[in-house]
Design a protein around this motif. Structure first.
Motif, mmCIF file in Angstrom:
data_model
loop_
_atom_site.group_PDB
_atom_site.id
_atom_site.type_symbol
_atom_site.label_atom_id
_atom_site.label_comp_id
_atom_site.label_asym_id
_atom_site.label_seq_id
_atom_site.Cartn_x
_atom_site.Cartn_y
_atom_site.Cartn_z
ATOM 1 N N LEU A 65 -7.701 30.765 -24.063
ATOM 2 C CA LEU A 65 -7.365 32.162 -24.295
ATOM 3 C C LEU A 65 -5.911 32.355 -24.700
ATOM 4 C CD1 LEU A 65 -9.529 34.164 -23.976
ATOM 5 C CD2 LEU A 65 -8.582 34.894 -21.806
ATOM 6 N N VAL A 66 -5.036 31.539 -24.128
ATOM 7 C CA VAL A 66 -3.604 31.693 -24.372
ATOM 8 C C VAL A 66 -3.271 31.430 -25.851
ATOM 9 C CG1 VAL A 66 -2.882 29.306 -23.956
ATOM 10 C CG2 VAL A 66 -1.376 31.182 -23.289
ATOM 11 N N MET A 67 -4.181 30.756 -26.537
ATOM 12 C CA MET A 67 -3.940 30.444 -27.945
ATOM 13 C C MET A 67 -4.436 31.562 -28.872
ATOM 14 S SD MET A 67 -5.081 26.453 -27.677
ATOM 15 C CE MET A 67 -4.719 25.884 -29.316
ATOM 16 N N HIS A 68 -5.043 32.602 -28.304
ATOM 17 C CA HIS A 68 -5.558 33.744 -29.075
ATOM 18 C C HIS A 68 -6.462 33.305 -30.227
ATOM 19 C CE1 HIS A 68 -3.198 36.546 -26.800
ATOM 20 N NE2 HIS A 68 -2.091 35.893 -27.070
ATOM 21 N N PRO A 69 -7.538 32.605 -29.900
ATOM 22 C CA PRO A 69 -8.417 32.140 -30.978
ATOM 23 C C PRO A 69 -9.293 33.257 -31.518
ATOM 24 C CG PRO A 69 -9.325 31.532 -28.855
ATOM 25 C CD PRO A 69 -8.032 32.220 -28.573
ATOM 26 N N GLU A 70 -9.863 33.034 -32.702
ATOM 27 C CA GLU A 70 -10.809 33.999 -33.266
ATOM 28 C C GLU A 70 -12.218 33.657 -32.838
ATOM 29 O OE1 GLU A 70 -8.411 35.032 -37.349
ATOM 30 O OE2 GLU A 70 -9.895 33.440 -37.392
ATOM 31 N N VAL A 71 -12.419 32.355 -32.580
ATOM 32 C CA VAL A 71 -13.739 31.893 -32.146
ATOM 33 C C VAL A 71 -13.566 31.118 -30.839
ATOM 34 C CG1 VAL A 71 -15.707 30.431 -32.717
ATOM 35 C CG2 VAL A 71 -14.491 31.639 -34.537
ATOM 36 N N ILE A 72 -14.367 31.444 -29.847
ATOM 37 C CA ILE A 72 -14.339 30.663 -28.611
ATOM 38 C C ILE A 72 -15.709 30.042 -28.393
ATOM 39 C CG2 ILE A 72 -14.054 30.689 -26.108
ATOM 40 C CD1 ILE A 72 -12.053 32.801 -26.317
ATOM 41 N N ILE A 73 -15.701 28.729 -28.170
ATOM 42 C CA ILE A 73 -16.950 28.016 -27.910
ATOM 43 C C ILE A 73 -16.954 27.610 -26.440
ATOM 44 C CG2 ILE A 73 -18.332 26.021 -28.543
ATOM 45 C CD1 ILE A 73 -16.793 25.966 -31.196
ATOM 46 N N LEU A 74 -18.022 27.924 -25.753
ATOM 47 C CA LEU A 74 -18.130 27.536 -24.343
ATOM 48 C C LEU A 74 -19.348 26.638 -24.171
ATOM 49 C CD1 LEU A 74 -17.579 31.115 -24.051
ATOM 50 C CD2 LEU A 74 -16.419 29.899 -22.235
ATOM 51 N N ASP A 75 -19.096 25.433 -23.667
ATOM 52 C CA ASP A 75 -20.180 24.477 -23.496
ATOM 53 C C ASP A 75 -20.731 24.586 -22.071
ATOM 54 O OD1 ASP A 75 -21.962 22.423 -23.830
ATOM 55 O OD2 ASP A 75 -20.491 21.033 -24.665
ATOM 56 N N GLU A 76 -21.862 25.253 -21.909
ATOM 57 C CA GLU A 76 -22.497 25.478 -20.606
ATOM 58 C C GLU A 76 -21.479 25.883 -19.551
ATOM 59 O OE1 GLU A 76 -25.653 22.860 -19.210
ATOM 60 O OE2 GLU A 76 -25.532 21.903 -21.181
ATOM 61 N N PRO A 77 -20.848 27.053 -19.713
ATOM 62 C CA PRO A 77 -19.734 27.420 -18.841
ATOM 63 C C PRO A 77 -20.125 27.673 -17.394
ATOM 64 C CG PRO A 77 -20.318 29.246 -20.258
ATOM 65 C CD PRO A 77 -21.112 28.084 -20.733
#
Lengths: 260, 277, 249
Positions: free
Chosen positions: B158-170
Motif C-alpha cells: 500500500l505504501v507504494m500507492h499501486p494502481e493494481v493490487i494482487i492478493l494471493d489467498e489473503p
C-alpha cells in the motif's frame, strides 16, 4: 525462541540512543581488559548489574543465570593457567608426584584471579549491550561506523530468517519427538540430522519465494530501509564520560597505592 | 463509458527452469481498470505463476503481457516502474517479510521507488496508521500474530500507492476477526479505484465480491466472466472441483418450494437473497 | 594430610562444585574479555584477508545472479539455528553442533568465512557464546581455519575416491579438531606458561578442553554425514543451486 532477544525489546533502556550504549560497552570493555584490575571489575559488575536489572528491568535471577554461561570455559582455562608440571616447586603450592611437582606461583594464581574478575566484568558489558539494545539498532550503529554494505544487508536478512527457520525446526522436532525420534542417542542423532536436512530444503524454497517478494517491491541490489535513530541525550553522554574517567582514575589510584 | 483495459495477457506460456510441464499454457486474460477480479482454481493451476508474470518477476517464454496497452518493458528501469504500479501481497507473510523491524519492512518498497527519506518517513507513518498497525509497530516481526503479519504485508504494498493490487489467498490462514479486517480493507481499496486481483478458494465470497471471475486449470484459463456466468455453468465448476455458491442452492430450493418466484438473475450474495424475500 | 594438601583438596572440591553450576558448554568460543587487546586486534587483522577474499567472491557471484542473496542469508541463518539447537538425549558438552563444517562442505570456505563472522557476532549478542573483543580470534579458528581444513580434506578424499560417508566424516571431524587446536594455540600464545612457555601452555589448554571437544568432534562428524547424505538423497536441485556458491573459491 531466543530469550535474550525477547528481553531487549522489553528493556527499559531500549530507547536510549544506541551509539551511546555501544560506546559505553566498548570503552568499558577495553578498560577492563587493559587494566585487568579487580577493583575496576567490581565497579563495572556493580554498574552493569544496576543498569541492566534496575533500569533495564531484566529479572535478577535470569541475569545471574546468564552471567554463569561462560563459567565452564572460565573454569577450564583457569585450570590450565594455575597448574604447571615442573621439576622445581613454585611458591604458591607444590604437590610431589613421582619426581615431578604439580605447582604454581603466587603470581600466576593472582593473575588467574584477575582473569576471572575481568572476564566476568567484560561479559557483563556484553550483556548490557545485548539485553538492552535491539539487533536492528545495533545494525544501525554498525552502519554509522561504516561497516561494509554487503555485511549489513546479510546481517539484516539473517537476523530475520533465523526466527523463521527456528519455527520450522521446532515444528519438525516436535513432530519427530511425538514419534519417539529422540529417545536414545542413536535415534536422536539420526532424527536431528534428518531434521537439519529437511530444514535446509525448506530454507532454500523460502529463499526463492523471499527473493520474488523483494523483487516485486523493486529490489535492485541495494536493501534500502529507513534508519530510525533517537537523538542522544546530553545527560546520558555526560554520565558515560564521567563514569569512564572516574573508572580510569580509580584504577590509577589503586595502582599507586599498591592494591589491585 | 468503457473502462480501459489495464492489464492484458496474450497467449502467455511459461515454464519453470527444470520443469518438464509448462506452468502457463497459452493464458489470455484482459483486466479492466478498477475491477475486482477473483482468480479460482486448484493449487498448481498457475494462479501464483501468472501473478508473478504481471509484475515482471517471470518473463513469459512466449506471448506477452501488456500494461495500460503497452508491452512490459523488461529493462531495469521499466521493471521498477511496473512494480511501483502492480503490487503483490504474497500468500505466506513469512515469505514476504524480510526485516525484523516493522517500520523498516514497510519503508523498503517506497524507498526503492526513489522517494526521498523524509517523504518516505511520512508515507510510512501514514500507512501504519491507516492499516491500524500502530499498536504493534515497535514489536519484532517474529512476535507478531499471523493476522498482524498479514496487515504488515499489505501495508508493504500500500505504501507504494499501486494502481493494481494482487492478493494471493489473503485470508487463507487467518482467524475470523482478521479475515473480516482484510476483506474490509480490500473493499476500501477498491472503492478508491484500485484494481484488485484476488486468488481465492471461496466460491461464495468470490460470487458476492467479484466483478469478474477467472477459472484456471493446469495453466490454462477455463473461463473468464461475471459471477452470474461462471456460477451458472455447473460443468465448468465441476472441472475445477468447485460447487455452486451456497446462495444459489438456497435460492433454487426456495423457488422450488414456491417461496420465491424465479427471476432472471441469481442472487450473488446472502444480502441480495434476503432482500428478495 | 599436610596443611597444604588439605587446602589443595579443598580447592579441588570447590572447583568441582562450581563446575556443577556451570551450564552446558559447547564449542570452544573464547569468552568475552579473555584475550589481551593486542591479541584481539592481531587475530582480527589475520582474518581480514580471508574475509576480504570471501566478500569479493560473494560480490562476484551476486553480480552474476542477484537472486542468491536470500539463499546466502538463509544459509547463514541455517548455520546459526543448527548451532543453537540442543540435540535431545545427548548429554553434557557435546549437545550442540557447530555447523561450520557442514557449511564448508555445502558452501565452500570463502562464503563460510563471511557467514561465520556474522554467525559468531550473532552468537555473541544473542546467545552469549564468545564475545565482541574475541570476535577476531573466534572467527579465525571457527570460520577460517576449521572450514578450510574441512573443505581441504573433503576435496582430497573426493580426489582419492574415498567413500563419501567416510570423507564427510573425516572432513567435519578433523575440521572441528583443528578448530579446537587453533583455539588452544590462541590461548597459549596469549598466556604462555611460567614453566615451559607457549608449548607447555598449549599442551595444558589442549588437555583441559579435550574431554569436551573430542566427543564433540566425533558427534559433529556423524551428524554432518547424516545431513549431507540426506540432502544428496532428497535435495539434488537445492544442492545444485547452492553448489554454485562453491565454485571458484
Amino acid at each position: 525462541m531466543i530469550l535474550i532477544d525477547k528481553m531487549c525489546y522489553r528493556s527499559g533502556l531500549r530507547y536510549m540512543n544506541a551509539e551511546v550504549k555501544f560506546a559505553y560497552t566498548v570503552v568499558t570493555l577495553l578498560i577492563c581488559i587493559v587494566s585487568r584490575s579487580l577493583i575496576a571489575a567490581g565497579i563495572v559488575l556493580l554498574a552493569n548489574g544496576i543498569l541492566t536489572v534496575k533500569r533495564g528491568g531484566i529479572p535478577f535471577a535470569l541475569y545471574v543465570k546468564y552471567m554463569l554461561i561462560p563459567l565452564a570455559f572460565l573454569l577450564m582455562s583457569t585450570l590450565a593457567l594455575i597448574v604447571n608440571i615442573s621439576r622445581e616447586p613454585l611458591d604458591a603450592y607444590a604437590i610431589l608426584i613421582g619426581s615431578w611437582y604439580l605447582t604454581s606461583s603466587k603470581v600466576s594464581l593472582w593473575f588467574a584471579l584477575r582473569q576471572i574478575g575481568s572476564g566476568f566484568a567484560s561479559v557483563s558489558c556484553l550483556y548490557f549491550l545485548a539485553l538492552n539494545t535491539t539487533m536492528t539498532d545495533i545494525l544501525g550503529t554498525l552502519k554509522k561506523i561504516h561497516c561494509p554494505q554487503l555485511l549489513l544487508e546479510l546481517m539484516l536478512l539473517i537476523y530475520r530468517f533465523i526466527f523463521v527457520l527456528m519455527d520450522t525446526a521446532s515444528a519438525i522436532m516436535t513432530a519427530q519427538r511425538v514419534r519417539l525420534g529422540y529417545e536414545k542417542l542413536r535415534t536422536s542423532l539420526h532424527s536431528f540430522g534428518e531434521m537439519a536436512a529437511a530444514l535446509f530444503i525448506r530454507a532454500w524454497k523460502r529463499s526463492n519465494a523471499l527473493y520474488d517478494a523483494l523483487e516485486s517491491r523493486g529490489y535492485d541490489g541495494e536493501l534500502r530501509v529507513l534508519e530510525e535513530s533517537r537523538a542522544a541525550d546530553r545527560k546520558e553522554i555526560a554520565a558515560v564520560i564521567v563514569f569512564e574517567i572516574s573508572l580510569i582514575f580509580v584504577i590509577w589510584l589503586a595502582k599507586r597505592i599498591g592494591i589491585e | 463509458m468503457m473502462s480501459e483495459i489495464i492489464i492484458e495477457a496474450r497467449n502467455v506460456f511459461f515454464t519453470y527452469d527444470g520443469d518438464e510441464k509448462a506452468s502457463l499454457q497459452g493464458v489470455n486474460i484482459a483486466i479492466k481498470k478498477g475491477n475486482k477480479v477473483a482468480f479460482m482454481g486448484a493449487n498448481g493451476s498457475g494462479k501464483s505463476t501468472f501473478f508473478l508474470c504481471l509484475n515482471g518477476v517471470h518473463k513469459p517464454d512466449a506471448g506477452s503481457i501488456f500494461y495500460r496497452g503497452k508491452p512490459v518493458d523488461y529493462s531495469k528501469a521499466g521493471l521498477k516502474k511496473l512494480r511501483g504500479r502492480v503490487g503483490i501481497v504474497f500468500q505466506d507473510p513469512d515469505n514476504q517479510l524480510f526485516s525484523a523491524s516493522v517500520t523498516q519492512e514497510i519503508s523498503f518498497g517506497i524507498l526503492n521507488m526513489g522517494v526521498p527519506e523524509n517523504e518516505a518517513k511520512v508515507e510510512v507513518e501514514r500507512v501504519i496508521e491507516r492499516m491500524e498497525i500502530t499498536p504493534f509497530k515497535d514489536r519484532p516481526t517474529y512476535a507478531l500474530s499471523g493476522g498482524q503479519k498479514k496487515q504488515v504485508s499489505i501495508a508493504d504494498i500500500l505504501v507504494m500507492h499501486p494502481e493494481v493490487i494482487i492478493l494471493d489467498e489473503p485470508t487463507g490462514a487467518l482467524d475470523p476477526k482478521h479475515t473480516k479486517l482484510v476483506n474490509d480493507w480490500i473493499d476500501r481499496l477498491s472503492s478508491e479505484g484500485i484494481t484488485i486481483l484476488q486468488a481465492t478458494h471461496d466460491i461464495d465470497y468470490a460470487c458476492a465480491w467479484a466483478d469478474e471471475i477467472v477459472l484456471m486449470k493446469d495453466g490454462k484459463v477455463l473461463k473468464q466472466g461475471t459471477p452470474q456466468e461462471i456460477c451458472a455453468d455447473k460443468e465448468i465448476l465441476a472441472l475445477t472441483n468447485l460447487e455452486e455458491p451456497t446462495v444459489y442452492r438456497i435460492y433454487r430450493k426456495l423457488c422450488e418450494k414456491g417461496i420465491l418466484k424465479p427471476e432472471g438473475t441469481m442472487p450473488e450474495s446472502l444480502q441480495k437473497l434476503i432482500d428478495m424475500l | 594430610m599436610s596443611k597444604k594438601e588439605k587446602s589443595v583438596l579443598r580447592a579441588v572440591v570447590a572447583f568441582a562444585v562450581l563446575f556443577a553450576f556451570a551450564p552446558v558448554a559447547n564449542a570452544m568460543h573464547i569468552m568475552e574479555g579473555y584475550l589481551p587487546v593486542s591479541f584481539c586486534i592481531a587475530w582480527g587483522v589475520v582474518c581480514l584477508p580471508f574475509l576480504a577474499a570471501g566478500m569479493i567472491s560473494m560480490k562476484k557471484k551476486l553480480k552474476e545472479n542477484q537472486r542468491i542473496i536470500t539463499l546466502i542469508a538463509m544459509s547463514g541463518a541455517f548455520v546459526f539455528v543448527i548451532s543453537s539447537l540442543k540435540i535431545p538425549s545427548v548429554t553434557g558438552s557435546c549437545s550442540h553442533m557447530t555447523g561450520t563444517g557442514l557449511g564448508a562442505i555445502l558452501l565452500g570456505p570463502a562464503s563460510v568465512s563471511v557467514l561465520g563472522l556474522i554467525v559468531l557476532l550473532f552468537q555473541a549478542i544473542l546467545l552469549a557464546h564468545g564475545g565482541l573483543t574475541t570476535l577476531g580470534a573466534n572467527t579465525f579458528s571457527m570460520a577460517v581455519a576449521g572450514p578450510f581444513v574441512t573443505f581441504g580434506i573433503y576435496k582430497l578424499c573426493e580426489k582419492c575416491k574415498v567413500n563419501k560417508k567416510l570423507s564427510v566424516f573425516l572432513a567435519a571431524c578433523l575440521g572441528d579438531l583443528f578448530t579446537y587446536c587453533v583455539t588452544s594455540l590462541q590461548l597459549s600464545l596469549a598466556y604462555p606458561s611460567e614453566v615451559g612457555g607457549v608449548a607447555a601452555s598449549a599442551v595444558k589448554f589442549l588437555g583441559v578442553f579435550a574431554p569436551t571437544q573430542l566427543p564433540l568432534a566425533v558427534i559433529e562428524g556423524i551428524l554432518t554425514v547424516i545431513i549431507v547424505i540426506a540432502l544428496e538423497t532428497y535435495a539434488q536441485p537445492e544442492l545444485k543451486a547452492v553448489g554454485f556458491l562453491k565454485e571458484a573459491k
